[in-house]
Design a protein around this motif. Structure first.
Motif, PDB file in Angstrom:
ATOM      1  N   VAL A 144       0.956  -1.252   0.064  1.00  0.00           N
ATOM      2  CA  VAL A 144       0.105  -0.018   0.091  1.00  0.00           C
ATOM      3  C   VAL A 144       0.683   1.138  -0.097  1.00  0.00           C
ATOM      4  CG1 VAL A 144      -0.411   0.179   2.708  1.00  0.00           C
ATOM      5  CG2 VAL A 144      -2.105   1.011   1.072  1.00  0.00           C
ATOM      6  N   GLU A 145       2.082   1.279   0.420  1.00  0.00           N
ATOM      7  CA  GLU A 145       2.783   2.306   0.847  1.00  0.00           C
ATOM      8  C   GLU A 145       3.370   2.921  -0.657  1.00  0.00           C
ATOM      9  OE1 GLU A 145       5.672  -1.139   0.450  1.00  0.00           O
ATOM     10  OE2 GLU A 145       3.803  -0.597   1.786  1.00  0.00           O
ATOM     11  N   LYS A 146       3.283   1.989  -1.864  1.00  0.00           N
ATOM     12  CA  LYS A 146       3.678   2.499  -3.020  1.00  0.00           C
ATOM     13  C   LYS A 146       2.683   3.553  -3.652  1.00  0.00           C
ATOM     14  CE  LYS A 146       6.205  -1.939  -4.066  1.00  0.00           C
ATOM     15  NZ  LYS A 146       5.904  -3.092  -4.408  1.00  0.00           N
ATOM     16  N   MET A 147       1.623   3.360  -3.020  1.00  0.00           N
ATOM     17  CA  MET A 147       0.619   4.205  -3.697  1.00  0.00           C
ATOM     18  C   MET A 147       0.125   5.474  -2.666  1.00  0.00           C
ATOM     19  SD  MET A 147      -1.641   0.995  -4.412  1.00  0.00           S
ATOM     20  CE  MET A 147      -2.869   1.488  -5.801  1.00  0.00           C
ATOM     21  N   GLY A 148       0.723   5.657  -1.686  1.00  0.00           N
ATOM     22  CA  GLY A 148       0.531   6.618  -0.895  1.00  0.00           C
ATOM     23  C   GLY A 148       0.804   6.358   0.803  1.00  0.00           C
ATOM     24  N   SER A 149       0.804   7.314   1.718  1.00  0.00           N
ATOM     25  CA  SER A 149       1.037   7.081   2.984  1.00  0.00           C
ATOM     26  C   SER A 149       0.372   5.800   3.518  1.00  0.00           C
ATOM     27  CB  SER A 149       1.215   8.406   3.895  1.00  0.00           C
ATOM     28  OG  SER A 149       1.451   7.950   5.285  1.00  0.00           O
ATOM     29  N   ARG A 150       1.166   4.732   4.249  1.00  0.00           N
ATOM     30  CA  ARG A 150       0.449   3.880   4.796  1.00  0.00           C
ATOM     31  C   ARG A 150      -0.654   4.158   6.101  1.00  0.00           C
ATOM     32  NH1 ARG A 150       1.489  -1.993   5.365  1.00  0.00           N
ATOM     33  NH2 ARG A 150       3.356  -1.608   4.216  1.00  0.00           N
ATOM     34  N   PHE A 151       0.209   5.267   6.881  1.00  0.00           N
ATOM     35  CA  PHE A 151      -0.407   5.641   8.021  1.00  0.00           C
ATOM     36  C   PHE A 151      -0.986   7.188   7.551  1.00  0.00           C
ATOM     37  CE2 PHE A 151       3.383   3.058   9.411  1.00  0.00           C
ATOM     38  CZ  PHE A 151       2.541   2.100  10.297  1.00  0.00           C
ATOM     39  N   THR A 152      -2.031   6.754   6.997  1.00  0.00           N
ATOM     40  CA  THR A 152      -2.856   7.937   6.318  1.00  0.00           C
ATOM     41  C   THR A 152      -3.582   8.731   7.584  1.00  0.00           C
ATOM     42  OG1 THR A 152      -3.373   7.090   4.320  1.00  0.00           O
ATOM     43  CG2 THR A 152      -4.807   8.682   4.781  1.00  0.00           C
ATOM     44  N   ASP A 153      -3.471  10.037   7.599  1.00  0.00           N
ATOM     45  CA  ASP A 153      -4.128  10.987   8.627  1.00  0.00           C
ATOM     46  C   ASP A 153      -5.386  11.190   8.353  1.00  0.00           C
ATOM     47  OD1 ASP A 153      -3.826  12.980  10.783  1.00  0.00           O
ATOM     48  OD2 ASP A 153      -4.416  14.010   9.326  1.00  0.00           O
ATOM     49  N   MET A 154      -6.298  11.042   9.258  1.00  0.00           N
ATOM     50  CA  MET A 154      -7.878  11.129   9.089  1.00  0.00           C
ATOM     51  C   MET A 154      -8.273  12.171  10.182  1.00  0.00           C
ATOM     52  SD  MET A 154      -8.595   9.174   6.662  1.00  0.00           S
ATOM     53  CE  MET A 154     -10.375   8.777   6.876  1.00  0.00           C
ATOM     54  N   SER A 155      -7.671  13.032  10.552  1.00  0.00           N
ATOM     55  CA  SER A 155      -8.101  14.128  11.383  1.00  0.00           C
ATOM     56  C   SER A 155      -9.081  14.866  10.861  1.00  0.00           C
ATOM     57  CB  SER A 155      -6.790  14.920  11.884  1.00  0.00           C
ATOM     58  OG  SER A 155      -6.152  15.515  10.851  1.00  0.00           O
ATOM     59  N   ALA A 156      -9.253  15.130   9.567  1.00  0.00           N
ATOM     60  CA  ALA A 156     -10.110  15.685   8.780  1.00  0.00           C
ATOM     61  C   ALA A 156     -10.542  15.273   7.408  1.00  0.00           C
ATOM     62  CB  ALA A 156      -9.690  17.408   8.768  1.00  0.00           C
ATOM     63  N   PRO A 157     -11.158  13.934   7.662  1.00  0.00           N
ATOM     64  CA  PRO A 157     -11.225  13.121   6.200  1.00  0.00           C
ATOM     65  C   PRO A 157     -12.065  13.936   5.113  1.00  0.00           C
ATOM     66  CG  PRO A 157     -12.566  12.338   8.152  1.00  0.00           C
ATOM     67  CD  PRO A 157     -11.626  13.284   8.585  1.00  0.00           C
TER      68      PRO A 157
END
Length: 270
Positions: A144-157
């Motif tokens: 998944v890390e090849k397509m974006g940050s694995r640890f995606t921030d969701m503080s303001a989705p």
């Protein structure tokens, strides 16, 4: 997955899906927006390489491309759900494809039940935040890390700028628009009285069986996203009646014109 996405996108580009600006996902019973679009290309999901197939009878299963308010749009008429037996990666695959094709904004709609009893069926709720009760993540896969940050921030989705515009449009047009928290469950069974009470306790204003996976993936792709729920039933555990799916679909159709106004005016301003 990247190879599959490229293959799917190439197929759609060859069909004429050129430089789309906005992606729109239409939820259960919500199809009247298509009457407002100059449709240039229409493709059934079962003809698109690597695409899941919609199995729900009131989800049409088509991807459309055309003009709406001077913008090039891709519209998903019918979405995929965990309860159909798909994985969360399947459910969100179209979002990744639309992003690869070039959309800059994603708009999502759904039909949901009102947990907040100050909300009435036939009204709209702008989703301000959500609770993921689907028991998994569309980002929980190898690579998944090849397509974006694995640890995606969701503080303001949900994009604050787009939400502000939607709130202003509703005020200008005299449309009653609630704001609230959407809880996404697996389904397909509806909730028990105890489950409705639980959802209220944990802070949900509405409940449905979709949307959250797509929102997570949009955030993973840094794609601005907003979502509107059409409230089709009232989930009062003390006065709960057996569910009538036909009535829910009819209520979605009745409330949809206001959602169309919001989406059209928003697209004009993007």
């Amino acid at each position: 997955m990247i190879k599959y996405i490229e293959e799917t996108a190439a197929y759609l580009q060859n069909k004429g899906f050129e430089k789309p600006e906005i992606g729109i996902i239409l939820g259960t019973g919500l199809g009247q927006l298509l009457d407002e679009i100059e449709i240039l290309v229409e493709v059934s999901y079962n003809h698109i390489p690597n695409f899941p197939t919609a199995t729900v009878e009131f989800h049409k299963g088509k991807m459309l491309y055309g003009n709406l308010e001077g913008k090039k749009v891709i519209v998903m008429q019918g979405r995929f759900h965990l309860y159909e037996g798909y994985t969360l990666q399947d459910v969100t695959y179209p979002v990744r494809v639309m992003h690869h094709l070039g959309i800059k904004t994603l708009l999502v709609s759904n039909a949901s039940g009102a947990i907040n009893l100050d909300f009435n069926k036939g009204e709209l709720m702008l989703i301000d935040d959500h609770i993921n009760l689907q028991g998994g993540s569309p980002l929980a896969f190898k690579g998944v890390e090849k397509m974006g940050s694995r640890f995606t921030d969701m503080s303001a989705p949900y994009d604050a700028e787009i939400n502000t515009k939607i709130i202003q449009i509703a005020a200008d047009k005299g449309i009653k628009l609630h704001q609230g928290v959407y809880a996404s469950v697996v389904g397909p069974q509806l909730e028990t009285r105890a489950e409705y009470r639980y959802l209220k306790i944990i802070g949900a204003d509405a409940v449905g069986m979709s949307t959250v996976p797509e929102i997570i993936v949009a955030n993973h792709l840094a794609l601005p996203v907003a979502a509107v729920s059409v409230l089709t039933d009232e989930c009062d555990p003390d006065n709960l009646k057996p569910v009538n799916i036909e009535e829910i679909i009819a209520m979605a159709a009745k409330a949809e014109p206001n959602m169309i106004i919001l989406f059209k005016e928003l697209i004009k301003s993007l």
